[in-house]
Design a protein around this motif. Structure first.
Motif, mmCIF file in Angstrom:
data_model
loop_
_atom_site.group_PDB
_atom_site.id
_atom_site.type_symbol
_atom_site.label_atom_id
_atom_site.label_comp_id
_atom_site.label_asym_id
_atom_site.label_seq_id
_atom_site.Cartn_x
_atom_site.Cartn_y
_atom_site.Cartn_z
ATOM 1 N N GLU A 1 -8.178 0.511 2.684
ATOM 2 C CA GLU A 1 -8.058 -0.331 1.496
ATOM 3 C C GLU A 1 -8.380 0.446 0.225
ATOM 4 O O GLU A 1 -7.742 0.267 -0.814
ATOM 5 C CB GLU A 1 -9.006 -1.531 1.603
ATOM 6 C CG GLU A 1 -8.645 -2.544 2.663
ATOM 7 C CD GLU A 1 -7.552 -3.480 2.215
ATOM 8 O OE1 GLU A 1 -7.227 -3.497 1.017
ATOM 9 O OE2 GLU A 1 -7.016 -4.206 3.072
ATOM 10 N N LEU A 2 -9.373 1.300 0.303
ATOM 11 C CA LEU A 2 -9.918 1.940 -0.891
ATOM 12 C C LEU A 2 -9.462 3.378 -1.083
ATOM 13 O O LEU A 2 -9.845 4.029 -2.056
ATOM 14 C CB LEU A 2 -11.448 1.893 -0.851
ATOM 15 C CG LEU A 2 -12.062 0.487 -0.806
ATOM 16 C CD1 LEU A 2 -13.580 0.576 -0.738
ATOM 17 C CD2 LEU A 2 -11.634 -0.334 -2.010
ATOM 18 N N GLY A 3 -8.656 3.891 -0.149
ATOM 19 C CA GLY A 3 -8.171 5.258 -0.282
ATOM 20 C C GLY A 3 -9.259 6.290 -0.073
ATOM 21 O O GLY A 3 -9.238 7.361 -0.677
ATOM 22 N N SER A 4 -10.200 5.997 0.800
ATOM 23 C CA SER A 4 -11.314 6.898 1.057
ATOM 24 C C SER A 4 -11.294 7.333 2.519
ATOM 25 O O SER A 4 -10.361 7.025 3.260
ATOM 26 C CB SER A 4 -12.640 6.200 0.720
ATOM 27 O OG SER A 4 -13.729 7.077 0.849
ATOM 28 N N SER B 1 -0.892 8.741 1.255
ATOM 29 C CA SER B 1 -0.913 10.079 0.674
ATOM 30 C C SER B 1 -0.295 11.086 1.636
ATOM 31 O O SER B 1 -0.032 10.786 2.808
ATOM 32 C CB SER B 1 -2.351 10.495 0.356
ATOM 33 O OG SER B 1 -3.064 10.750 1.564
ATOM 34 N N TYR C 1 0.838 -1.201 0.000
ATOM 35 C CA TYR C 1 0.000 0.000 0.000
ATOM 36 C C TYR C 1 0.873 1.250 0.000
ATOM 37 O O TYR C 1 2.082 1.192 0.232
ATOM 38 C CB TYR C 1 -0.940 0.012 1.204
ATOM 39 C CG TYR C 1 -0.267 0.071 2.558
ATOM 40 C CD1 TYR C 1 -0.103 1.284 3.237
ATOM 41 C CD2 TYR C 1 0.211 -1.083 3.181
ATOM 42 C CE1 TYR C 1 0.510 1.337 4.480
ATOM 43 C CE2 TYR C 1 0.816 -1.039 4.423
ATOM 44 C CZ TYR C 1 0.974 0.172 5.073
ATOM 45 O OH TYR C 1 1.593 0.227 6.295
ATOM 46 N N VAL D 1 -9.851 4.090 -9.386
ATOM 47 C CA VAL D 1 -10.033 5.286 -8.556
ATOM 48 C C VAL D 1 -10.576 6.445 -9.380
ATOM 49 O O VAL D 1 -11.445 7.196 -8.932
ATOM 50 C CB VAL D 1 -8.695 5.670 -7.886
ATOM 51 C CG1 VAL D 1 -8.811 7.016 -7.177
ATOM 52 C CG2 VAL D 1 -8.274 4.596 -6.886
ATOM 53 N N ARG E 1 -16.563 -0.176 -6.242
ATOM 54 C CA ARG E 1 -15.271 -0.599 -5.697
ATOM 55 C C ARG E 1 -15.442 -1.239 -4.323
ATOM 56 O O ARG E 1 -14.768 -2.217 -3.994
ATOM 57 C CB ARG E 1 -14.316 0.584 -5.631
ATOM 58 C CG ARG E 1 -13.927 1.147 -7.001
ATOM 59 C CD ARG E 1 -13.052 2.376 -6.868
ATOM 60 N NE ARG E 1 -11.887 2.085 -6.069
ATOM 61 C CZ ARG E 1 -11.389 2.919 -5.158
ATOM 62 N NH1 ARG E 1 -11.971 4.080 -4.904
ATOM 63 N NH2 ARG E 1 -10.306 2.589 -4.466
ATOM 64 N N ARG F 1 -3.597 9.252 4.180
ATOM 65 C CA ARG F 1 -4.623 8.289 3.794
ATOM 66 C C ARG F 1 -3.991 7.114 3.053
ATOM 67 O O ARG F 1 -3.227 7.297 2.112
ATOM 68 C CB ARG F 1 -5.664 8.976 2.910
ATOM 69 C CG ARG F 1 -6.875 8.138 2.592
ATOM 70 C CD ARG F 1 -7.920 8.968 1.880
ATOM 71 N NE ARG F 1 -8.451 10.012 2.763
ATOM 72 C CZ ARG F 1 -9.261 10.985 2.345
ATOM 73 N NH1 ARG F 1 -9.617 11.056 1.073
ATOM 74 N NH2 ARG F 1 -9.715 11.883 3.205
ATOM 75 N N GLU F 2 -4.314 5.891 3.479
ATOM 76 C CA GLU F 2 -3.777 4.682 2.848
ATOM 77 C C GLU F 2 -4.635 4.264 1.659
ATOM 78 O O GLU F 2 -5.832 4.529 1.629
ATOM 79 C CB GLU F 2 -3.744 3.516 3.841
ATOM 80 C CG GLU F 2 -2.765 3.662 4.973
ATOM 81 C CD GLU F 2 -2.749 2.425 5.861
ATOM 82 O OE1 GLU F 2 -3.345 1.389 5.475
ATOM 83 O OE2 GLU F 2 -2.163 2.494 6.953
ATOM 84 N N ILE F 3 -3.995 3.585 0.720
ATOM 85 C CA ILE F 3 -4.744 2.883 -0.327
ATOM 86 C C ILE F 3 -3.966 1.626 -0.705
ATOM 87 O O ILE F 3 -2.749 1.670 -0.901
ATOM 88 C CB ILE F 3 -4.999 3.765 -1.565
ATOM 89 C CG1 ILE F 3 -5.883 2.998 -2.570
ATOM 90 C CG2 ILE F 3 -3.703 4.233 -2.194
ATOM 91 C CD1 ILE F 3 -6.441 3.866 -3.673
ATOM 92 N N THR F 4 -4.652 0.497 -0.726
ATOM 93 C CA THR F 4 -4.022 -0.773 -1.064
ATOM 94 C C THR F 4 -3.745 -0.837 -2.561
ATOM 95 O O THR F 4 -4.614 -0.554 -3.380
ATOM 96 C CB THR F 4 -4.924 -1.949 -0.652
ATOM 97 O OG1 THR F 4 -5.085 -1.926 0.772
ATOM 98 C CG2 THR F 4 -4.302 -3.288 -1.058
#
Length: 222
Positions: A177-180, A60, A57, A142, A150, A64-67
């Motif tokens: 996981e989804l960057g949200s 940002s 992952y 995205v 998603r 914020r994480e995003i897988t």
């Protein structure tokens, strides 16, 4: 699982190269949730997954994480040896999704092997291309796909991965996981629940109507 099973070019190596790879590799058991690699700050080495699951992952500037993708049994993690790859200059984090048994090859050993062996270099380039393909697929998702699709795809894939329709998941973990944002995921979960697709309780999501989730997910499913 023997080290040679991870590398299709193994038979092209000299006995000395095979011996150095074998002697330098160390077995390691990663606990669930353990962060193995923290971007360019680390250079763990080439990681080969004997069992378990790893998650790659990024984070940002806002935290914020995003897988990006996951690695399963027999997969090789290239970005954990980023210091051996001149073209890699961005941060990717690697975390154990579940307890995982790994082989770890020091980066200097693998870098020397790539310099000496054309088949090893070709394998590395193909592996790099595969990872970037995963990242580009995610970027398309995205930019061009709705979050509800998603989210549905993520829940279905998580259920398949866990072999269970009852998932221990927090909204914060799904957001990562989804960057949200967690608040956005909470609203989406409420919507899916109102449509009878899932049942949500504290720390748990139960898939109720897989067919409806699959229809919603559409081509967001891999």
């Amino acid at each position: 699982m023997e080290l040679k099973e991870f590398f299709p070019f193994w038979k092209t190596l000299t006995p000395d190269q095979q011996a150095r790879m074998t002697a330098s590799a160390r077995a390691y058991t990663a606990k669930k949730g353990e962060v193995l690699h923290r971007g360019q700050a680390d250079c763990l080495g080439l990681v080969c997954v004997q069992s378990g699951v790893l998650r790659a992952y990024t984070i940002s500037d806002e935290g914020r994480e995003i897988t990006l993708y996951r690695l399963y049994q027999r997969d090789v993690c290239l970005f954990s040896a980023s210091c051996a790859m001149r073209a890699v200059d961005f941060d990717i984090f690697i975390e154990a999704d579940q307890e995982s048994l790994l082989w770890i090859i020091p980066p200097e050993v693998y870098r020397q092997l790539m310099e000496q062996s054309a088949p090893a270099a070709n394998f590395t380039n193909e592996l790099m291309a595969g990872h970037f393909s995963d990242v580009m697929w995610l970027l398309d998702q995205v930019l061009n796909k709705k979050l509800d699709a998603r989210l549905a795809a993520f829940l279905l894939e998580a259920a398949d991965r866990e072999n269970s329709d009852s998932l221990s998941l927090t909204h914060e973990a799904v957001a990562g996981e989804l960057g949200s944002a967690r608040e956005v995921i909470s609203r989406m979960m409420k919507y899916l629940q109102s449509e009878g697709m899932v049942a949500v309780s504290r720390g748990c999501v139960q898939l109720v109507d897989r067919a409806a989730l699959e229809q919603l997910a559409g081509d967001s499913l891999r």
